[in-house]
Design a protein around this motif. Structure first.
Motif, PDB file in Angstrom:
ATOM      1  N   ASP A 135     -64.848  19.344 -48.340  1.00  0.00           N
ATOM      2  CA  ASP A 135     -64.651  20.607 -49.052  1.00  0.00           C
ATOM      3  C   ASP A 135     -64.916  20.468 -50.554  1.00  0.00           C
ATOM      4  OD1 ASP A 135     -63.899  21.826 -46.663  1.00  0.00           O
ATOM      5  OD2 ASP A 135     -61.759  21.444 -46.995  1.00  0.00           O
ATOM      6  N   LEU A 136     -65.023  19.236 -51.044  1.00  0.00           N
ATOM      7  CA  LEU A 136     -65.312  19.013 -52.464  1.00  0.00           C
ATOM      8  C   LEU A 136     -66.767  19.313 -52.813  1.00  0.00           C
ATOM      9  CD1 LEU A 136     -63.281  15.717 -52.825  1.00  0.00           C
ATOM     10  CD2 LEU A 136     -62.813  17.819 -54.111  1.00  0.00           C
ATOM     11  N   ILE A 137     -67.625  19.387 -51.824  1.00  0.00           N
ATOM     12  CA  ILE A 137     -69.038  19.673 -52.078  1.00  0.00           C
ATOM     13  C   ILE A 137     -69.156  21.057 -52.719  1.00  0.00           C
ATOM     14  CG2 ILE A 137     -71.279  20.094 -50.982  1.00  0.00           C
ATOM     15  CD1 ILE A 137     -70.494  17.993 -48.875  1.00  0.00           C
ATOM     16  N   GLY A 138     -69.844  21.104 -53.856  1.00  0.00           N
ATOM     17  CA  GLY A 138     -70.045  22.350 -54.579  1.00  0.00           C
ATOM     18  C   GLY A 138     -68.898  22.763 -55.479  1.00  0.00           C
ATOM     19  N   LYS A 139     -67.851  21.934 -55.575  1.00  0.00           N
ATOM     20  CA  LYS A 139     -66.676  22.304 -56.357  1.00  0.00           C
ATOM     21  C   LYS A 139     -66.791  21.841 -57.811  1.00  0.00           C
ATOM     22  CE  LYS A 139     -64.439  24.212 -52.943  1.00  0.00           C
ATOM     23  NZ  LYS A 139     -64.245  25.667 -52.880  1.00  0.00           N
ATOM     24  N   ARG A 140     -65.839  22.334 -58.620  1.00  0.00           N
ATOM     25  CA  ARG A 140     -65.726  21.960 -60.030  1.00  0.00           C
ATOM     26  C   ARG A 140     -64.688  20.848 -60.125  1.00  0.00           C
ATOM     27  NH1 ARG A 140     -63.801  27.807 -61.448  1.00  0.00           N
ATOM     28  NH2 ARG A 140     -62.755  27.235 -59.500  1.00  0.00           N
ATOM     29  N   VAL A 141     -65.130  19.679 -60.594  1.00  0.00           N
ATOM     30  CA  VAL A 141     -64.287  18.477 -60.572  1.00  0.00           C
ATOM     31  C   VAL A 141     -64.100  17.956 -61.990  1.00  0.00           C
ATOM     32  CG1 VAL A 141     -64.074  16.120 -59.737  1.00  0.00           C
ATOM     33  CG2 VAL A 141     -65.055  17.882 -58.240  1.00  0.00           C
ATOM     34  N   GLY A 142     -62.863  17.739 -62.375  1.00  0.00           N
ATOM     35  CA  GLY A 142     -62.562  17.190 -63.687  1.00  0.00           C
ATOM     36  C   GLY A 142     -62.340  15.693 -63.645  1.00  0.00           C
TER      37      GLY A 142
ATOM     38  N   ARG B 254     -69.947  19.730 -59.655  1.00  0.00           N
ATOM     39  CA  ARG B 254     -70.116  19.865 -61.103  1.00  0.00           C
ATOM     40  C   ARG B 254     -68.920  19.205 -61.760  1.00  0.00           C
ATOM     41  NH1 ARG B 254     -70.315  25.779 -62.666  1.00  0.00           N
ATOM     42  NH2 ARG B 254     -70.977  24.940 -64.679  1.00  0.00           N
ATOM     43  N   TYR B 255     -69.187  18.343 -62.764  1.00  0.00           N
ATOM     44  CA  TYR B 255     -68.136  17.553 -63.377  1.00  0.00           C
ATOM     45  C   TYR B 255     -67.798  18.082 -64.768  1.00  0.00           C
ATOM     46  CZ  TYR B 255     -69.267  14.453 -59.526  1.00  0.00           C
ATOM     47  OH  TYR B 255     -69.492  13.956 -58.271  1.00  0.00           O
ATOM     48  N   PHE B 256     -66.496  18.072 -65.060  1.00  0.00           N
ATOM     49  CA  PHE B 256     -66.000  18.563 -66.340  1.00  0.00           C
ATOM     50  C   PHE B 256     -65.108  17.483 -66.954  1.00  0.00           C
ATOM     51  CE2 PHE B 256     -67.132  22.167 -63.821  1.00  0.00           C
ATOM     52  CZ  PHE B 256     -67.716  23.045 -64.724  1.00  0.00           C
ATOM     53  N   THR B 257     -65.356  17.176 -68.213  1.00  0.00           N
ATOM     54  CA  THR B 257     -64.649  16.083 -68.879  1.00  0.00           C
ATOM     55  C   THR B 257     -63.837  16.609 -70.057  1.00  0.00           C
ATOM     56  OG1 THR B 257     -66.560  15.618 -70.295  1.00  0.00           O
ATOM     57  CG2 THR B 257     -66.400  14.391 -68.225  1.00  0.00           C
ATOM     58  N   GLY B 258     -62.806  15.849 -70.421  1.00  0.00           N
ATOM     59  CA  GLY B 258     -61.970  16.213 -71.560  1.00  0.00           C
ATOM     60  C   GLY B 258     -60.615  15.565 -71.435  1.00  0.00           C
ATOM     61  N   GLY B 259     -59.736  15.845 -72.382  1.00  0.00           N
ATOM     62  CA  GLY B 259     -58.411  15.251 -72.361  1.00  0.00           C
ATOM     63  C   GLY B 259     -57.592  15.718 -71.166  1.00  0.00           C
ATOM     64  N   GLU B 260     -56.897  14.774 -70.550  1.00  0.00           N
ATOM     65  CA  GLU B 260     -56.050  15.149 -69.411  1.00  0.00           C
ATOM     66  C   GLU B 260     -54.790  15.870 -69.879  1.00  0.00           C
ATOM     67  OE1 GLU B 260     -53.670  13.011 -65.764  1.00  0.00           O
ATOM     68  OE2 GLU B 260     -55.658  12.258 -66.299  1.00  0.00           O
TER      69      GLU B 260
ATOM     70  N   LEU C  78     -68.368   6.333 -74.833  1.00  0.00           N
ATOM     71  CA  LEU C  78     -69.714   5.774 -74.925  1.00  0.00           C
ATOM     72  C   LEU C  78     -70.733   6.866 -74.631  1.00  0.00           C
ATOM     73  CD1 LEU C  78     -69.099   2.458 -72.951  1.00  0.00           C
ATOM     74  CD2 LEU C  78     -69.246   2.698 -75.428  1.00  0.00           C
ATOM     75  N   ALA C  79     -71.836   6.840 -75.369  1.00  0.00           N
ATOM     76  CA  ALA C  79     -72.905   7.808 -75.118  1.00  0.00           C
ATOM     77  C   ALA C  79     -73.546   7.523 -73.768  1.00  0.00           C
ATOM     78  CB  ALA C  79     -73.933   7.735 -76.232  1.00  0.00           C
ATOM     79  N   LEU C  80     -73.773   8.574 -72.982  1.00  0.00           N
ATOM     80  CA  LEU C  80     -74.347   8.422 -71.651  1.00  0.00           C
ATOM     81  C   LEU C  80     -75.690   9.132 -71.561  1.00  0.00           C
ATOM     82  CD1 LEU C  80     -71.177   9.169 -69.471  1.00  0.00           C
ATOM     83  CD2 LEU C  80     -71.979   6.950 -70.316  1.00  0.00           C
ATOM     84  N   SER C  81     -76.581   8.567 -70.752  1.00  0.00           N
ATOM     85  CA  SER C  81     -77.855   9.207 -70.455  1.00  0.00           C
ATOM     86  C   SER C  81     -77.962   9.292 -68.940  1.00  0.00           C
ATOM     87  CB  SER C  81     -79.018   8.393 -71.039  1.00  0.00           C
ATOM     88  OG  SER C  81     -80.253   8.984 -70.703  1.00  0.00           O
ATOM     89  N   LEU C  82     -77.579  10.443 -68.391  1.00  0.00           N
ATOM     90  CA  LEU C  82     -77.466  10.603 -66.946  1.00  0.00           C
ATOM     91  C   LEU C  82     -78.690  11.282 -66.373  1.00  0.00           C
ATOM     92  CD1 LEU C  82     -73.762  11.845 -66.862  1.00  0.00           C
ATOM     93  CD2 LEU C  82     -74.593   9.527 -66.368  1.00  0.00           C
ATOM     94  N   PRO C  83     -78.988  11.033 -65.101  1.00  0.00           N
ATOM     95  CA  PRO C  83     -80.123  11.725 -64.462  1.00  0.00           C
ATOM     96  C   PRO C  83     -79.842  13.228 -64.369  1.00  0.00           C
ATOM     97  CG  PRO C  83     -78.887  10.412 -62.872  1.00  0.00           C
ATOM     98  CD  PRO C  83     -78.349  10.060 -64.206  1.00  0.00           C
ATOM     99  N   PRO C  84     -80.890  14.045 -64.333  1.00  0.00           N
ATOM    100  CA  PRO C  84     -80.704  15.506 -64.400  1.00  0.00           C
ATOM    101  C   PRO C  84     -79.945  16.094 -63.230  1.00  0.00           C
ATOM    102  CG  PRO C  84     -83.001  14.932 -63.934  1.00  0.00           C
ATOM    103  CD  PRO C  84     -82.315  13.667 -64.302  1.00  0.00           C
ATOM    104  N   GLU C  85     -79.933  15.423 -62.090  1.00  0.00           N
ATOM    105  CA  GLU C  85     -79.244  15.999 -60.935  1.00  0.00           C
ATOM    106  C   GLU C  85     -77.719  15.896 -61.048  1.00  0.00           C
ATOM    107  OE1 GLU C  85     -80.419  11.743 -59.673  1.00  0.00           O
ATOM    108  OE2 GLU C  85     -81.289  13.403 -60.835  1.00  0.00           O
ATOM    109  N   ILE C  86     -77.229  15.113 -62.007  1.00  0.00           N
ATOM    110  CA  ILE C  86     -75.785  14.987 -62.206  1.00  0.00           C
ATOM    111  C   ILE C  86     -75.379  15.882 -63.367  1.00  0.00           C
ATOM    112  CG2 ILE C  86     -73.924  13.408 -62.825  1.00  0.00           C
ATOM    113  CD1 ILE C  86     -75.415  11.216 -61.335  1.00  0.00           C
ATOM    114  N   HIS C  87     -74.543  16.861 -63.076  1.00  0.00           N
ATOM    115  CA  HIS C  87     -74.161  17.878 -64.045  1.00  0.00           C
ATOM    116  C   HIS C  87     -72.780  17.546 -64.610  1.00  0.00           C
ATOM    117  CE1 HIS C  87     -74.058  22.007 -65.755  1.00  0.00           C
ATOM    118  NE2 HIS C  87     -72.752  21.852 -65.582  1.00  0.00           N
ATOM    119  N   VAL C  88     -72.722  17.239 -65.898  1.00  0.00           N
ATOM    120  CA  VAL C  88     -71.461  16.927 -66.577  1.00  0.00           C
ATOM    121  C   VAL C  88     -71.392  17.753 -67.854  1.00  0.00           C
ATOM    122  CG1 VAL C  88     -70.031  15.133 -67.630  1.00  0.00           C
ATOM    123  CG2 VAL C  88     -71.510  14.557 -65.693  1.00  0.00           C
ATOM    124  N   GLU C  89     -70.261  18.422 -68.062  1.00  0.00           N
ATOM    125  CA  GLU C  89     -70.079  19.167 -69.309  1.00  0.00           C
ATOM    126  C   GLU C  89     -68.622  19.076 -69.747  1.00  0.00           C
ATOM    127  OE1 GLU C  89     -69.677  23.706 -68.837  1.00  0.00           O
ATOM    128  OE2 GLU C  89     -70.996  23.131 -67.161  1.00  0.00           O
TER     129      GLU C  89
END
Length: 323
Positions: free
Chosen positions: A94-101, A129-135, A144-155
């Protein structure tokens, strides 16, 4: 040296175990502070460090650290997948297609979680879709600066928001993290674990894979090692001896040295499942665990190429003298 207060390192912190040729100043710091200061500013000669962050650092033009095969933190992470009650997530797929922090995409705990979900449950890394920030505090960036492939969506989430609050309100559907979020602890019921019976799930995972996930290692600043290569073996020997003290304490039945009423039953059951050295240091007994992690790291776009376990550590620590 910066390292948290662990039973397996306390003999170093309290100077009960000497370190050959080294006068050790042990700074007892929480892991988030240690990682931030070491990765951003290289403040310490030696530090506990995130295995993932350390691996990312090896791809810099001049890698700043070299590690020894000591693992202060290991953790089964099935218990660390949290979901919003109303997200519709009842099973892993069920996590497929979800918004994950996740506090940071490159954190070791989420690397393991994403890899396990992919291997064990058919949840592709790029399917969320991945979302980052303070817990718990707003404004946490990737260290660290990351250079991810385009198919991985992080914001990043908004700088005024926290992941703990976002999963409670449903702004994200799930959270992969190392620390239990406060909105789970508060008992509102809006945040729950994906695997409620996580102990049984994690035990089954270990029995099938023999993997006890490694979270942290110990890194030496490269210039210290270059000038004094002997420090790698000195530190490794001392960490091993400090850990052996804990193994001995766990066997003591005269009195409980740790505040767990059924400690000895837990120790006996752990040894039945995982063997006497259930928290191994060194390269050889950890080759499969490390190889799995490095595969995940590469698959998730964090490594430019797939490293081997031997690429991670000072070669002086791979063998020892015999008499």
């Amino acid at each position: 040296m910066a390292c948290w207060d662990y039973d397996r390192t306390r003999a170093l912190m309290e100077d009960r175990v000497p370190v050959d040729g080294i006068e050790l100043n042990y700074l007892n710091l929480p892991v988030e502070e240690t990682f931030f200061r070491m990765l951003r500013h290289h403040e310490f000669d030696v530090a506990e460090i995130s295995l993932s962050s350390y691996t990312v650092s090896l791809f810099k033009e001049n890698p700043p650290f070299i590690a020894i095969p000591v693992f202060p933190s290991r953790f089964f992470r099935h218990s660390c997948i949290y979901v919003n009650r109303d997200s519709g997530v009842r099973e892993p797929k069920d996590l497929i297609g979800k918004r994950v922090g996740s506090p940071e995409y490159q954190m070791t705990a989420p690397v393991w979680i994403r890899g396990i979900l992919s291997d064990e449950y058919g949840v592709p890394v790029a399917s969320a879709r991945y979302f980052t920030g303070g817990e718990e505090e707003p404004g946490r960036p990737e260290k660290l600066a990351l250079s991810l492939p385009p198919e991985i969506h992080v914001e990043p989430i908004p700088e005024t928001q926290t992941l703990s609050r976002a999963i409670e309100t449903g702004e994200i559907d799930a959270l992969y993290t190392a620390r239990m979020p406060s909105t789970y602890r508060n008992g509102s019921g809006r945040v729950r674990r994906l695997f409620e019976d996580y102990h049984a799930v994690e035990r089954d995972y270990y029995l099938r894979t023999k993997i006890f996930p490694i979270m942290h290692t110990v890194a030496i600043r490269r210039e210290v090692y270059a000038s004094h290569p002997w420090v790698a073996q000195s530190l490794y020997k001392a960490f091993v001896e400090a850990q052996r003290e804990v193994y001995r304490n766990l066997e003591d039945t005269a009195a409980l040295k740790f505040m767990l009423p059924w400690l000895h039953d837990h120790v006996e059951q752990t040894r039945k499942v995982m063997g006497a050295d259930f928290w191994p240091y060194g390269l050889a007994p950890n080759t499969d665990v490390l190889a799995t992690f490095l595969r995940y790291h590469h698959e998730q776009g964090l490594s430019k190429r797939r490293l081997s376990p031997r690429d991670l550590f000072a070669p002086e620590t791979f063998e020892s003298f015999k008499i």
